[in-house]
Design an enzyme around this catalytic site. Structure first.
Site, short mmCIF file in Angstrom:
data_model
loop_
_atom_site.label_atom_id
_atom_site.label_comp_id
_atom_site.label_asym_id
_atom_site.label_seq_id
_atom_site.Cartn_x
_atom_site.Cartn_y
_atom_site.Cartn_z
N HIS A 126 -9.42 4.85 -5.55
CA HIS A 126 -8.19 5.05 -4.53
C HIS A 126 -8.92 5.48 -3.25
CE1 HIS A 126 -4.46 6.41 -2.63
NE2 HIS A 126 -3.81 5.59 -3.49
N HIS A 178 0.64 1.70 1.59
CA HIS A 178 0.50 0.59 0.57
C HIS A 178 1.86 -0.05 0.37
CE1 HIS A 178 -3.57 2.41 -1.41
NE2 HIS A 178 -3.77 1.48 -0.57
N THR A 232 -3.27 13.90 -3.51
CA THR A 232 -1.88 14.24 -3.40
C THR A 232 -0.94 13.50 -3.92
OG1 THR A 232 -1.91 12.62 -1.41
CG2 THR A 232 -2.76 15.17 -0.99
N GLU A 244 -7.70 7.41 -1.07
CA GLU A 244 -7.42 8.73 -0.67
C GLU A 244 -8.96 9.49 -1.37
OE1 GLU A 244 -4.89 12.75 -1.53
OE2 GLU A 244 -3.94 10.90 -1.64
#
Length: 322
Positions: free
Chosen positions: A138, A55, A179, A140
């Site tokens: 998100h 990002h 994370t 992830e």
């Protein structure tokens, strides 16, 4: 850099600039960018990349100039073209679909994210429902939830969410985390979960990655001395947003910027000590760009405050290891 702003160096008081370390690129970001660059050299342009590799617009634009094409869905990849999966990870169905199409694909998922993926699989195999601490939407989170069957994971974003959970003491539970979260916020949520579900199991080690933790600790080390903290990072970068939150939790105003030309000179009014850091997706060249811009506005004394040394290196995929 925006040269149209007035040069206040001659009339403004000196400013002490505290630069946090560690800052900027982590090993997972270094690896992901190198995977794209090596893929372009090996296959030739274009190489397709599903989602932003990391990002950061500066990084993405630099890779575009070298021959990367960024797409959001696999069906945008032409037959026979190579494709790279971003550092944030992808649902398990994505590489399966790429293989079924006969595409050459490379997985740039950060190994620490991949570790969470494997933990999710093991907990579901053990018959446990997963409470996943993270931010809805998100990439992830989408990737991790896509490693296991639908309904096997419940997303928990806040302490308040814990009170809304309907599981009983008879339900086998485990927790995992994104994370790139706030270390302090996550600890509060985990404590609330453990209080409500004492039988819940968790990972042996913290899922929040070393780089996220280190950058937050570095901000804590400088924030209380600063009247303002600048964080270089993208507005969709989770770890960068957490750095802003860490400073503001300590009472230090903080601003997220992507480039030096976003700095408003008025922000520095009354500031004698300024903090500076960069999220894990922001390259050091942007840090130096910001330092130069501050130097145009004020006489600067630079100090680097180091709270940890990072020596982590992740291996490349075997297809590119040579």
């Amino acid at each position: 850099m925006n040269d149209s702003l007035p040069d206040a160096t001659a009339t403004s008081a000196p400013i002490r600039l505290l630069i946090a370390a560690p800052r900027g690129f982590c090993a997972g970001v270094d690896r992901a960018i190198e995977i794209v660059e090596r893929a372009i050299k090996r296959y030739g342009a274009p190489v397709y990349v599903r989602h932003e590799i990391v990002h950061n617009r500066f990084v993405v634009d630099g890779l575009k100039a070298k021959g990367a094409v960024f797409i959001e869905e696999l069906d945008q990849v032409p037959d026979g073209a190579p494709v790279v999966f971003s550092a944030h990870g992808v649902p398990k169905a994505v590489p399966v679909a790429a293989t079924e199409r006969g595409l050459d694909w490379l997985d740039a998922t950060c190994p620490l994210v991949s570790k969470v993926h494997r933990q999710a699989e093991r907990q579901v195999e053990a018959g446990r429902h997963i409470l996943f601490i993270g931010h809805m939407g998100h990439p992830e989170v989408i990737g991790t939830m896509g490693q296991v069957p639908a309904g096997a994971i419940t997303l928990v974003e806040t302490v308040e969410d814990v009170a809304e959970l309907k599981f009983t003491d008879a339900t086998p539970l485990a927790f995992l985390t994104q994370t790139t979260l706030s270390v302090d916020d996550t600890a509060e949520i985990v404590e609330a979960l453990r209080t409500r579900y004492p039988h819940m199991v968790g990972p042996k080690a913290e899922d929040i990655c070393y780089a996220t933790s280190n950058r937050q600790e570095a901000v804590k080390a400088i924030a209380k001395e600063c009247q303002l903290l600048l964080v270089i990072g993208a507005p969709n970068s989770s770890n960068s947003l957490r750095l802003v939150e860490v400073a503001e939790r300590l009472g230090t105003p903080s601003r997220l910027i992507q480039r030096a030309n976003e700095i408003d000179p008025s922000w520095l009014d009354g500031v004698t000590t300024l903090g500076l850091t960069a999220g894990a997706s922001a390259p050091e060249v942007l840090v130096r760009e910001v330092v130069e811009r501050i130097g145009e506005l004020r006489t600067v004394t630079e100090e680097t405050v180091t709270t940890a040394e990072e020596k982590m290196i992740f291996k490349l995929p075997r297809q590119l290891a040579d």
